[in-house]
Design a protein around this motif. Structure first.
Motif, PDB file in Angstrom:
ATOM      1  N   PHE A  57       0.359 -10.471  -6.002  1.00  6.84           N
ATOM      2  CA  PHE A  57      -0.205  -9.114  -5.978  1.00  6.84           C
ATOM      3  C   PHE A  57       0.891  -8.102  -5.671  1.00  6.84           C
ATOM      4  CE2 PHE A  57      -1.885  -5.777  -3.049  1.00  6.84           C
ATOM      5  CZ  PHE A  57      -2.499  -5.002  -4.012  1.00  6.84           C
ATOM      6  N   ASP A  58       1.721  -8.440  -4.696  1.00  9.84           N
ATOM      7  CA  ASP A  58       2.749  -7.483  -4.253  1.00  9.84           C
ATOM      8  C   ASP A  58       4.035  -8.262  -3.990  1.00  9.84           C
ATOM      9  OD1 ASP A  58       4.348  -5.647  -3.052  1.00  9.84           O
ATOM     10  OD2 ASP A  58       3.020  -5.232  -1.363  1.00  9.84           O
TER      11      ASP A  58
ATOM     12  N   CYS B  63       0.890 -12.959  -2.236  1.00  6.56           N
ATOM     13  CA  CYS B  63      -0.245 -13.507  -2.982  1.00  6.56           C
ATOM     14  C   CYS B  63      -1.527 -12.751  -2.588  1.00  6.56           C
ATOM     15  CB  CYS B  63      -0.463 -14.980  -2.641  1.00  6.56           C
ATOM     16  SG  CYS B  63       0.910 -16.037  -3.102  1.00  6.56           S
TER      17      CYS B  63
ATOM     18  N   ARG C  20      -6.876  -2.387   1.275  1.00  6.79           N
ATOM     19  CA  ARG C  20      -5.780  -3.082   0.606  1.00  6.79           C
ATOM     20  C   ARG C  20      -6.234  -4.482   0.183  1.00  6.79           C
ATOM     21  NH1 ARG C  20      -0.584  -2.807  -0.533  1.00  6.79           N
ATOM     22  NH2 ARG C  20       0.768  -4.614  -0.211  1.00  6.79           N
TER      23      ARG C  20
END
Lengths: 382, 382
Positions: A243-244, A257, A302
């Motif tokens: 994800f990031d 993840c 988030r």
């Protein structure tokens, strides 16, 4: 187990499965649905009727304009057989008995003093006895077990279950010895997905996905009409989609993840860091966010964004007809639902954004019902 | 088109497909493979042999110890029918003629002055004439067209092709009128995937993925034995899986997608920004990186990392038996291959890391062969 009919066994299974998941259904509709001749359907249904698994309902409908005689739809005899399903967690066994239509007939829980295999099996045996009290044992021959982690369904081996701290436990074999039942073992998310596919929102869908939100972020996938198992034993690991790239370390060895941002532990860790209160629980974090604590609320936002991006990856790659989002994390769904939806819409590519997200709570018994469903499949396949 | 046999049509298709993709193969092996009786296989094969599509090879092997008589394997008559395949790009038509085994028998290119539909169809007609020169037209009745973008295979409609700037073009219908052939239209990545599934690394695999690296990052998926099309028309969009939430804007409306980091344009943009040379081409960037320009090299490394993460998402979600990586971007493969592999290994979850990545160049004709393969499928389905 099942009536054996030389030469038409696949047709017997196909007919039984179709009546089970889509019945009551007429022979004509069955023939059309399965691409079989009417004679083949009749031949396949006969032993199932004789053995008491199917029954012919009274003729109530005509099959269509011009159809000569009224059709007598076939239906499943729900009480012909009962199935025990048990979800094994680190501190509890949750059990149900389902009928052949996967309706829960009774349920029971049992706390565990620990997750040692011997202890769990002893408790399991007693739970099964409790559950089957009052049932005809001759009609309750199957037990399905659901366990989180890496499970070899074909052999009944639990290769690795992190929450139970089990490695290479031949669970089906050991549980059969203890209970005397025919045991099927499946990964818990796959078991839930099977229940959806056969008796829930997945009926008739060629593809769908079930995403579970909780301690971990899991996903069961049905593509081209069948559950996706993964050629190397791994599938549906939505929690370990990136994800990031600059995000927090993940227990899998990578970083950023979906699960490292959106798993319950990740949210709690972030809330503890924000508030400086190391004793904070998940429920405390939920309370703070609901009370308007903006930084803690942002941690849920988030998490929702990460889950939405993961769901969008599923939609972009395999394009399921619909996606069901569920799981124990749904208790705090108000905190991340809008962020899941916004993130999904942003990341879904073109028409993939049209994929409906169905969001609903998941009673814990559902996991056990999933396990029972897997043992219904074991009957059908036998 | 194909010999019609009342009541056994599905068996005819199944037998022909199995011989096509896995033959030569004995009737006994076919029966076992397809779950049919020997009698059903023989009945299904007969009209195919009579029509010249299949032939019986000389008996050379016994089917096993104790088998009474030697088996005569069935094989496809490759020259029974020929198939034209054409890939349509914005500036070129690439065409091939394949036989029934998808072997390329001849090929030809044609530059396009523009991508207007009328012009493309005129050039297509001339290209087909060139290609079929010397072939018996009675045995070359099918044309497959491959186009990038959103294609409705069932109706032959090109809904949207960004590179061609086509919207809602009824390509199959118009190309049939011009060429007189039976036309099938497919998305180019799906056509390539079909070629792999029937005649390449995908034969016999229940699942695999083909990832194409170039101007876009695409992916064709086979899961549970069939190509994944997506219930909403979108599947295989690996290029729009999120890679970096804080990454560059993507043309899809999101940001930090794999394609926004790893597509050829993204790499060129980054190299231009780094060097301050707005005229820099992709080939220039490759040369600079190979000559040791560290920042430009880093742009390729980051692209490789994004591609590896996307491939890992495929492995984590659907767990294909193997993944083939190919495409015109492979000309610079030395620059990102190690980063693709390292990123895949880091992001693949558990046993998913065992999925073999097969990396190989992609001659441009392969796209046209993919188109021809799709028209072979059209024959089989007819």
């Amino acid at each position: 187990m099942f009536p054996a009919v030389e030469g038409v066994a696949p047709a017997v299974t196909a007919v039984f499965t179709a009546v089970l998941t889509e019945g009551p259904i007429s022979r004509v509709a069955l023939a059309r649905r399965l691409g079989l001749s009417s004679a083949a359907v009749t031949k396949a249904a006969r032993p199932l009727i004789e053995a008491g698994y199917l029954e012919e309902l009274a003729a109530t409908e005509r099959t269509g304009p011009g159809a000569g005689r009224p059709a007598s739809p076939l239906a499943v005899c729900a009480d012909r057989e009962f199935f025990v399903g048990v979800k094994i967690t680190g501190d509890e066994l949750i059990g149900v008995v389902c009928d052949l239509r996967a309706q829960v007939r009774t349920s029971a829980h049992r706390r565990l003093a620990g997750a040692g295999v011997d202890h769990v099996l002893t408790e399991l045996d007693e739970l099964v006895d409790d559950l089957l009290d009052g049932f005809d044992r001759g009609r309750a021959r199957f037990l399905g077990l659901a366990v989180s982690g890496d499970v070899d369904h074909s052999t009944g081996l639990v290769r690795y279950s992190p929450f139970l701290r089990w490695r290479d436990v031949p669970l089906a074999e050991r549980a059969e010895k203890v209970t005397g039942l025919r045991v099927t073992v499946e990964n818990d998310v796959k078991a839930l997905t099977t229940a959806e596919q056969w008796f829930g929102e997945g009926v008739g869908a060629d593809s769908f996905a079930l995403v579970t939100v909780g301690a971990g972020i899991g996903c069961g996938l049905v593509v081209n009409g069948r559950i996706v198992s993964g050629a190397h034993g791994v599938a549906g690991e939505i929690g370990h989609i990136g994800f990031d790239v600059d995000g927090p370390d993940c227990h899998c060895g990578s970083r950023g993840c979906v699960e490292a941002v959106a798993g319950a532990d990740a949210i709690v860790s972030r809330a503890r860091a924000i508030t400086g209160r190391p004793e904070l629980t998940f429920d405390d974090a939920v309370s703070l966010a609901r009370a308007g604590d903006a930084p803690v609320d942002a941690a849920f936002a988030r998490a929702g964004t990460a889950i939405g991006a993961g769901i969008a990856a599923v939609a972009n790659l395999v394009g399921p007809a619909r996606i069901v989002v569920s799981g124990e994390g749904l208790s705090a769904y108000d905190l991340f639902e809008p962020h899941i939806r916004a993130s999904f819409q942003r990341q879904a590519f073109g028409a993939a954004a049209a994929c409906p997200l169905s969001i609903r709570p998941l009673p814990f018994e559902e996991w056990a019902r999933g396990a029972a469903t897997v043992s219904i499949q074991a009957l059908v396949a036998s």
